[in-house]
Write an enzyme that holds these catalytic residues in place. Structure first.
Site, PDB file in Angstrom:
ATOM      1  N   CYS A   5      -0.030   3.817   2.704  1.00  0.00           N
ATOM      2  CA  CYS A   5       0.398   3.297   4.011  1.00  0.00           C
ATOM      3  C   CYS A   5       1.870   3.616   4.253  1.00  0.00           C
ATOM      4  CB  CYS A   5       0.193   1.781   4.093  1.00  0.00           C
ATOM      5  SG  CYS A   5      -1.522   1.245   3.954  1.00  0.00           S
ATOM      6  N   CYS A  50       0.825  -1.212   0.000  1.00  0.00           N
ATOM      7  CA  CYS A  50       0.000   0.000   0.000  1.00  0.00           C
ATOM      8  C   CYS A  50       0.863   1.267   0.000  1.00  0.00           C
ATOM      9  CB  CYS A  50      -0.927  -0.041   1.216  1.00  0.00           C
ATOM     10  SG  CYS A  50      -1.809   1.481   1.548  1.00  0.00           S
TER      11      CYS A  50
END
Length: 143
Positions: free
Chosen positions: A69, A66
């Protein structure tokens, strides 16, 4: 006494109010209870950390693949440095702990959930800078 779950060995420690929590060490593994770095949770330590901690716990649900993230990770760490030992910051890899992510209805990442006494009290999806994370946690803890 405040119960603090060790981020290294997951032992539950009782920290007396007169002892500075920032300086406390685990009675089992002797590592610091707070390091200014988010604790890395696993499927095995997640539940214990959110239910046995005597302080609020902010969990960042994330995954290695991600991009947002990864972008938020240093900001989450800055927020941890600003708020520990009043709040525990922790990360849970949703790929390694799929059952826990599903049980908490994680549909997009990054998602942060603030737990107090084992119960979800606030949720925020999307990457945020450290200042916004700190403000979100403060508002949620007060509310």
């Amino acid at each position: 006494m405040t119960e603090i779950v060790c981020p290294t060995c997951a032992a539950v420690n009782r920290v007396p109010p007169e002892k500075p929590a920032a300086e406390a060490r685990c009675g089992k593994c002797h590592q610091p209870l707070f390091t200014g770095t988010p604790a890395e949770l696993t499927a095995g330590t997640f539940e214990k950390t959110i239910t046995r901690s005597g302080i609020p716990v902010v969990v960042d649900f994330w995954a290695e693949w991600c991009g947002p993230c990864k972008m938020m990770a240093p900001e989450f760490k800055k927020a941890a440095q600003a708020m520990e030992p009043a709040v525990r910051f922790a990360k849970l890899d949703t790929e390694a702990a799929k059952a826990q992510a599903a049980a908490h209805g994680i549909r997009s990442i990054p998602t942060m959930i603030l737990f107090k006494d084992g119960r979800e009290v606030a949720r925020q999806s999307g990457a945020m800078p450290a200042g916004q994370i700190v403000q979100w946690v403060r508002d949620a803890v007060r509310g």
